[in-house]
Each structure stands twice: as structure tokens, then as C-alpha cells.
Scaffold this motif. Structure first.
Motif, mmCIF file in Angstrom:
data_model
loop_
_atom_site.group_PDB
_atom_site.id
_atom_site.type_symbol
_atom_site.label_atom_id
_atom_site.label_comp_id
_atom_site.label_asym_id
_atom_site.label_seq_id
_atom_site.Cartn_x
_atom_site.Cartn_y
_atom_site.Cartn_z
ATOM 1 N N VAL A 116 60.760 108.134 83.449
ATOM 2 C CA VAL A 116 61.557 106.927 83.216
ATOM 3 C C VAL A 116 62.491 106.698 84.392
ATOM 4 N N THR A 117 62.910 105.449 84.557
ATOM 5 C CA THR A 117 63.863 105.103 85.603
ATOM 6 C C THR A 117 64.720 103.942 85.121
ATOM 7 N N SER A 118 65.830 103.694 85.816
ATOM 8 C CA SER A 118 66.788 102.686 85.370
ATOM 9 C C SER A 118 67.435 102.010 86.566
ATOM 10 N N SER A 119 67.785 100.736 86.393
ATOM 11 C CA SER A 119 68.600 100.051 87.388
ATOM 12 C C SER A 119 70.021 100.597 87.332
ATOM 13 N N ALA A 120 70.840 100.219 88.299
ATOM 14 C CA ALA A 120 72.199 100.767 88.385
ATOM 15 C C ALA A 120 73.048 100.405 87.173
ATOM 16 N N ASP A 121 72.864 99.202 86.629
ATOM 17 C CA ASP A 121 73.660 98.802 85.472
ATOM 18 C C ASP A 121 73.010 99.188 84.144
ATOM 19 N N GLY A 122 71.803 99.753 84.200
ATOM 20 C CA GLY A 122 71.134 100.205 82.989
ATOM 21 C C GLY A 122 70.421 99.129 82.206
ATOM 22 N N SER A 123 70.442 97.888 82.688
ATOM 23 C CA SER A 123 69.830 96.801 81.916
ATOM 24 C C SER A 123 68.318 96.741 82.105
ATOM 25 N N ILE A 124 67.832 97.126 83.278
ATOM 26 C CA ILE A 124 66.400 97.087 83.571
ATOM 27 C C ILE A 124 65.864 98.508 83.600
ATOM 28 N N SER A 125 64.836 98.772 82.821
ATOM 29 C CA SER A 125 64.250 100.105 82.724
ATOM 30 C C SER A 125 62.749 100.017 82.923
ATOM 31 N N ALA A 126 62.169 101.127 83.334
ATOM 32 C CA ALA A 126 60.718 101.221 83.465
ATOM 33 C C ALA A 126 60.293 102.621 83.072
ATOM 34 N N ALA A 127 59.078 102.726 82.542
ATOM 35 C CA ALA A 127 58.571 104.010 82.076
ATOM 36 C C ALA A 127 57.095 104.129 82.404
ATOM 37 N N ALA A 128 56.707 105.300 82.890
ATOM 38 C CA ALA A 128 55.306 105.607 83.130
ATOM 39 C C ALA A 128 54.763 106.330 81.905
ATOM 40 N N ALA A 129 53.612 105.884 81.440
ATOM 41 C CA ALA A 129 53.086 106.386 80.173
ATOM 42 C C ALA A 129 51.746 107.074 80.347
ATOM 43 N N GLY A 130 51.660 107.990 81.307
ATOM 44 C CA GLY A 130 50.415 108.713 81.494
ATOM 45 C C GLY A 130 49.251 107.750 81.632
ATOM 46 N N MET A 131 48.219 107.911 80.822
ATOM 47 C CA MET A 131 47.047 107.032 80.866
ATOM 48 C C MET A 131 47.310 105.667 80.238
#
Length: 218
Positions: free
Chosen positions: A150-165
Motif C-alpha cells: 500500500v502507499t499514500s499521498s502526503a495528506d492521506g487522501s489518495i491511496s493505492a494498493a497492489a493486490a497480487g494477481m
């Protein structure tokens, strides 16, 4: 100091190092070992010139994160009943928070350290978010799968997640809603974000590195 053009070893002891994070200016570092063998957490206040193990907790550390100023630290212990430890004094003291007891895999935080996001890496894994530095957690509405990063923008509003396959998912409202991205069917192993959340980088296990350029909302 030269954006990765040259690299030099630090005085850190030889160890089964697994995870590392940095403050915004790069002067404060946190590193932990190891995913498979219980180890300690090490910190540095001088860009890695010297290291100190000031952790009273031993764990199978799988992921660490740091606030922008380096005072707020988060360490994720792996295993069948994963645990999250937080520190508000650059690792001088640590406390276990209320994260779910599940096989956790990755953690990220906002610049101020208050907004946290973590994921579980088992067959029914979920994504969890916190707005109060881990005092309480909310399970996000995402498919149950092997979340890897998982990762996040500096303000925490935008997030992204890698879900394996299962691909890559993104959220623009602090994890309230998620949408899947159009990416190749591969095992996505890690993901990172720019401060504004407009740029993402993701890696494929045994494959390549992909980038995404978004236009962040005002």
C-alpha cells in the motif's frame, strides 16, 4: 545526495534487513529485520552515518513507515497474527495498537503520521485505514485477496494498493471507495506514490516496473 547516482554502505550492522523508511529530508531513517527471524528495529538521525537499536520489542518485521518529520514511526510485524506498533518519539518507546490480528503485509502513512493504511496478505485479506495514528481502524470495502503493498499521498487522501494477481486499486477519498485499474495480469509486489498522489510506480514480481501519471483533484 545525488539521487541514486552513487551509493555507499553505512555503519549499520550486518543483518537480515527487510524494510526501511525515511523522513522527508532523509536525515532520519528506520530499518528493521527480519520477515522470517525475530529482530530489532534500528533508527538513525544522521542519514545512516550511525545507527541505534532503541526498540524494546522484537518481531518478524515486514514493513515500516515514517512521518515526514521522522518522529512518528510505524512498524508492522508479520505472522499469522500480525501486529502494528507505533512510536511518537522516534522509536524511544513503542506501543501496540488496535490493528486486527491478521497476517499483515504492508503499511504506509500520511506526512503528519495521523492517517495510516495497511493491508493483509492472506486469501481473504483486507485493507484497513486509521485517521488517529492507529488508535482505531476501519476495514475498507475492497475484495478479499492477497494484498501485497500500500502507499499514500502526503495528506492521506489518495491511496493505492497492489493486490497480487488481482491488480492495482486506487482511492481518492482516504479509502472510503476504491476502483480497480487497468493493468496486466501479473503478480504486483510493491507500489509507491508521489506526495500529491498524481504519480504511481508499481513493480511486478519477476517482471517489470510500471508507472502511472494521474491528474490529482484540487
Amino acid at each position: 545526495p545525488d539521487s541514486g547516482a552513487t551509493w555507499a554502505p553505512t555503519s549499520a550492522p550486518s543483518n537480515l534487513w527487510w524494510t526501511v523508511a525515511s523522513s522527508e529530508d532523509g536525515s532520519k531513517l528506520i530499518a528493521a529485520a527480519s520477515r522470517n527471524v525475530p529482530g530489532l528495529i534500528f533508527v538513525s538521525t544522521n542519514s545512516g552515518a550511525t545507527w541505534v537499536s532503541n526498540s524494546t520489542v522484537v518481531g518478524n518485521w515486514i514493513s515500516v513507515a515514517s512521518s515526514a518529520d521522522g518522529t512518528g514511526l510505524i512498524a508492522l510485524a508479520g505472522g499469522s497474527d500480525g501486529a502494528v506498533f507505533t512510536s511518537t518519539d522516534f522509536g524511544a518507546t513503542w506501543q501496540s495498537d488496535s490493528a486486527p490480528a491478521t497476517p499483515l503485509d504492508s503499511v504506509a502513512c500520511s506526512a503528519d503520521g495521523n492517517r495510516l493504511i495497511l493491508c493483509a496478505g492472506d486469501a481473504n485479506g483486507k485493507i484497513y485505514t486509521s485517521t488517529n495514528f492507529g488508535a482505531s481502524w476501519i476495514s475498507n470495502n475492497v475484495p478479499g485477496t492477497y494484498w501485497s503493498s500500500v502507499t499514500s499521498s502526503a495528506d492521506g487522501s489518495i491511496s493505492a494498493a497492489a493486490a497480487g494477481m488481482a491488480g492495482i486499486y486506487t482511492s481518492t477519498n482516504s479509502g472510503l471507495n476504491w476502483k480497480t485499474s487497468s493493468v496486466p495480469a501479473n503478480y504486483w509486489s510493491a507500489i509507491a506514490s508521489s506526495a500529491d498522489g498524481g504519480k504511481l510506480g508499481a513493480t511486478i514480481l519477476g517482471g517489470g516496473i510500471y508507472t502511472l501519471q494521474n491528474t490529482p483533484q484540487p
